[in-house]
Design a protein around this motif. Sequence first.
Motif, PDB file in Angstrom:
ATOM      1  N   LEU A 148      31.604   4.821  21.566  1.00  0.00           N
ATOM      2  CA  LEU A 148      30.177   5.083  21.325  1.00  0.00           C
ATOM      3  C   LEU A 148      29.649   4.230  20.181  1.00  0.00           C
ATOM      4  O   LEU A 148      28.537   3.706  20.250  1.00  0.00           O
ATOM      5  CB  LEU A 148      29.952   6.565  21.049  1.00  0.00           C
ATOM      6  CG  LEU A 148      30.195   7.511  22.222  1.00  0.00           C
ATOM      7  CD1 LEU A 148      30.032   8.957  21.791  1.00  0.00           C
ATOM      8  CD2 LEU A 148      29.300   7.179  23.400  1.00  0.00           C
TER       9      LEU A 148
ATOM     10  N   THR B  32      21.761  10.591  22.936  1.00  0.00           N
ATOM     11  CA  THR B  32      21.903  11.733  23.836  1.00  0.00           C
ATOM     12  C   THR B  32      22.754  11.311  25.039  1.00  0.00           C
ATOM     13  O   THR B  32      23.003  10.124  25.254  1.00  0.00           O
ATOM     14  CB  THR B  32      20.534  12.229  24.351  1.00  0.00           C
ATOM     15  OG1 THR B  32      19.959  11.219  25.184  1.00  0.00           O
ATOM     16  CG2 THR B  32      19.578  12.551  23.201  1.00  0.00           C
ATOM     17  N   SER B  33      23.153  12.289  25.817  1.00  0.00           N
ATOM     18  CA  SER B  33      23.930  11.954  27.009  1.00  0.00           C
ATOM     19  C   SER B  33      23.098  11.111  27.977  1.00  0.00           C
ATOM     20  O   SER B  33      23.646  10.297  28.719  1.00  0.00           O
ATOM     21  CB  SER B  33      24.445  13.219  27.689  1.00  0.00           C
ATOM     22  OG  SER B  33      23.376  14.039  28.090  1.00  0.00           O
TER      23      SER B  33
ATOM     24  N   ASP C  93      21.342   8.651  27.264  1.00  0.00           N
ATOM     25  CA  ASP C  93      21.448   7.246  26.881  1.00  0.00           C
ATOM     26  C   ASP C  93      22.631   6.558  27.552  1.00  0.00           C
ATOM     27  O   ASP C  93      22.737   5.339  27.528  1.00  0.00           O
ATOM     28  CB  ASP C  93      21.563   7.105  25.358  1.00  0.00           C
ATOM     29  CG  ASP C  93      20.285   7.532  24.648  1.00  0.00           C
ATOM     30  OD1 ASP C  93      19.204   7.433  25.261  1.00  0.00           O
ATOM     31  OD2 ASP C  93      20.385   7.963  23.493  1.00  0.00           O
ATOM     32  N   LEU C  94      23.520   7.340  28.142  1.00  0.00           N
ATOM     33  CA  LEU C  94      24.655   6.779  28.880  1.00  0.00           C
ATOM     34  C   LEU C  94      24.297   6.475  30.333  1.00  0.00           C
ATOM     35  O   LEU C  94      25.104   5.900  31.057  1.00  0.00           O
ATOM     36  CB  LEU C  94      25.844   7.743  28.840  1.00  0.00           C
ATOM     37  CG  LEU C  94      26.472   7.994  27.485  1.00  0.00           C
ATOM     38  CD1 LEU C  94      27.508   9.097  27.582  1.00  0.00           C
ATOM     39  CD2 LEU C  94      27.084   6.720  26.927  1.00  0.00           C
TER      40      LEU C  94
ATOM     41  N   LEU D 295      37.350  10.228  28.789  1.00  0.00           N
ATOM     42  CA  LEU D 295      36.825  11.548  29.158  1.00  0.00           C
ATOM     43  C   LEU D 295      37.769  12.284  30.102  1.00  0.00           C
ATOM     44  O   LEU D 295      37.878  13.512  30.037  1.00  0.00           O
ATOM     45  CB  LEU D 295      35.425  11.416  29.762  1.00  0.00           C
ATOM     46  CG  LEU D 295      34.340  11.005  28.759  1.00  0.00           C
ATOM     47  CD1 LEU D 295      33.038  10.672  29.488  1.00  0.00           C
ATOM     48  CD2 LEU D 295      34.115  12.079  27.720  1.00  0.00           C
TER      49      LEU D 295
ATOM     50  N   TYR E 111      31.604  19.777  31.397  1.00  0.00           N
ATOM     51  CA  TYR E 111      30.846  18.962  30.452  1.00  0.00           C
ATOM     52  C   TYR E 111      31.250  17.490  30.534  1.00  0.00           C
ATOM     53  O   TYR E 111      30.397  16.607  30.656  1.00  0.00           O
ATOM     54  CB  TYR E 111      31.044  19.483  29.024  1.00  0.00           C
ATOM     55  CG  TYR E 111      30.319  18.654  28.005  1.00  0.00           C
ATOM     56  CD1 TYR E 111      28.941  18.747  27.873  1.00  0.00           C
ATOM     57  CD2 TYR E 111      31.003  17.746  27.213  1.00  0.00           C
ATOM     58  CE1 TYR E 111      28.256  17.964  26.953  1.00  0.00           C
ATOM     59  CE2 TYR E 111      30.324  16.964  26.292  1.00  0.00           C
ATOM     60  CZ  TYR E 111      28.960  17.075  26.171  1.00  0.00           C
ATOM     61  OH  TYR E 111      28.293  16.297  25.266  1.00  0.00           O
ATOM     62  N   TYR E 112      32.541  17.206  30.462  1.00  0.00           N
ATOM     63  CA  TYR E 112      32.995  15.815  30.434  1.00  0.00           C
ATOM     64  C   TYR E 112      32.764  15.104  31.765  1.00  0.00           C
ATOM     65  O   TYR E 112      32.390  13.934  31.788  1.00  0.00           O
ATOM     66  CB  TYR E 112      34.476  15.739  30.055  1.00  0.00           C
ATOM     67  CG  TYR E 112      34.753  16.209  28.648  1.00  0.00           C
ATOM     68  CD1 TYR E 112      34.023  15.731  27.562  1.00  0.00           C
ATOM     69  CD2 TYR E 112      35.760  17.129  28.390  1.00  0.00           C
ATOM     70  CE1 TYR E 112      34.280  16.163  26.271  1.00  0.00           C
ATOM     71  CE2 TYR E 112      36.031  17.561  27.097  1.00  0.00           C
ATOM     72  CZ  TYR E 112      35.284  17.079  26.046  1.00  0.00           C
ATOM     73  OH  TYR E 112      35.544  17.497  24.777  1.00  0.00           O
TER      74      TYR E 112
ATOM     75  N   ARG F 168      30.411  15.743  33.840  1.00  0.00           N
ATOM     76  CA  ARG F 168      28.973  15.519  33.926  1.00  0.00           C
ATOM     77  C   ARG F 168      28.595  14.206  33.242  1.00  0.00           C
ATOM     78  O   ARG F 168      27.764  13.444  33.741  1.00  0.00           O
ATOM     79  CB  ARG F 168      28.219  16.699  33.295  1.00  0.00           C
ATOM     80  CG  ARG F 168      26.719  16.626  33.452  1.00  0.00           C
ATOM     81  CD  ARG F 168      26.035  17.819  32.807  1.00  0.00           C
ATOM     82  NE  ARG F 168      26.160  17.835  31.361  1.00  0.00           N
ATOM     83  CZ  ARG F 168      25.388  17.132  30.526  1.00  0.00           C
ATOM     84  NH1 ARG F 168      24.436  16.356  31.013  1.00  0.00           N
ATOM     85  NH2 ARG F 168      25.556  17.202  29.228  1.00  0.00           N
ATOM     86  N   LEU F 169      29.228  13.909  32.103  1.00  0.00           N
ATOM     87  CA  LEU F 169      28.957  12.643  31.413  1.00  0.00           C
ATOM     88  C   LEU F 169      29.361  11.451  32.266  1.00  0.00           C
ATOM     89  O   LEU F 169      28.658  10.430  32.294  1.00  0.00           O
ATOM     90  CB  LEU F 169      29.701  12.599  30.073  1.00  0.00           C
ATOM     91  CG  LEU F 169      29.210  13.550  28.994  1.00  0.00           C
ATOM     92  CD1 LEU F 169      30.100  13.452  27.763  1.00  0.00           C
ATOM     93  CD2 LEU F 169      27.764  13.280  28.638  1.00  0.00           C
TER      94      LEU F 169
ATOM     95  N   VAL G 131      26.708  10.925  34.808  1.00  0.00           N
ATOM     96  CA  VAL G 131      25.531  10.270  34.232  1.00  0.00           C
ATOM     97  C   VAL G 131      25.749   8.761  34.173  1.00  0.00           C
ATOM     98  O   VAL G 131      24.861   7.986  34.521  1.00  0.00           O
ATOM     99  CB  VAL G 131      25.231  10.843  32.819  1.00  0.00           C
ATOM    100  CG1 VAL G 131      24.233   9.982  32.059  1.00  0.00           C
ATOM    101  CG2 VAL G 131      24.720  12.272  32.920  1.00  0.00           C
TER     102      VAL G 131
END
Length: 169
Positions: free
Chosen positions: A33, A45-46, A48-49, A67, A114-115, A117-118, A121
């Motif tokens: 990051l 924020t997420s 931005d990925l 991740l 959570y991970y 989901r990233l 994205v």
Amino acid sequence: MPAAVGRTIGGLPALLFYLGVYGITTLGVFALLASLSRPERPLETSGDLAGLSKTHPAGALLATVLLFGLTGLPPTAGFLGKLTLFFAAWNHGTDLGRRLAVCLAINAAIAAWYYLRLIGVMYLQPSRDDTRRTAGIPAFVGASLCAFASLALFFAPDWLWQALQRVSS
């Protein structure tokens, strides 16, 4: 897989293995990051990925490996870390140990949502800005080494596992 997974696993070696693996993986995520964040276009924020797979494919791949490690999915050492911790709690043989193992499994499921989901994205959402992201080389190299360590420890964890067994004896 550590040879100890097939037999009774001590809680301290399992905890130390997990903490070491989690530390390496977390350090890799933050290094990545930092390498992708710029003053003119910071990652805050997420969202931005979004579209990172298009603007920086290597960064998206590294983020995916790291991740996966935090999620506890193979082929990363995070899988072995969570698995040995789960087995150590379960094999403790008490109700408290079994409840702890169930809590660990529930926590892993929440973290996976959570991970993953990233990752979604990065690969499934369009980028907010089509300019190609550049990476800060030192931090990107650090993130790459952490991702490599996570993969390597999945395939060859015995040396670390045996060292932890000796330390905890």
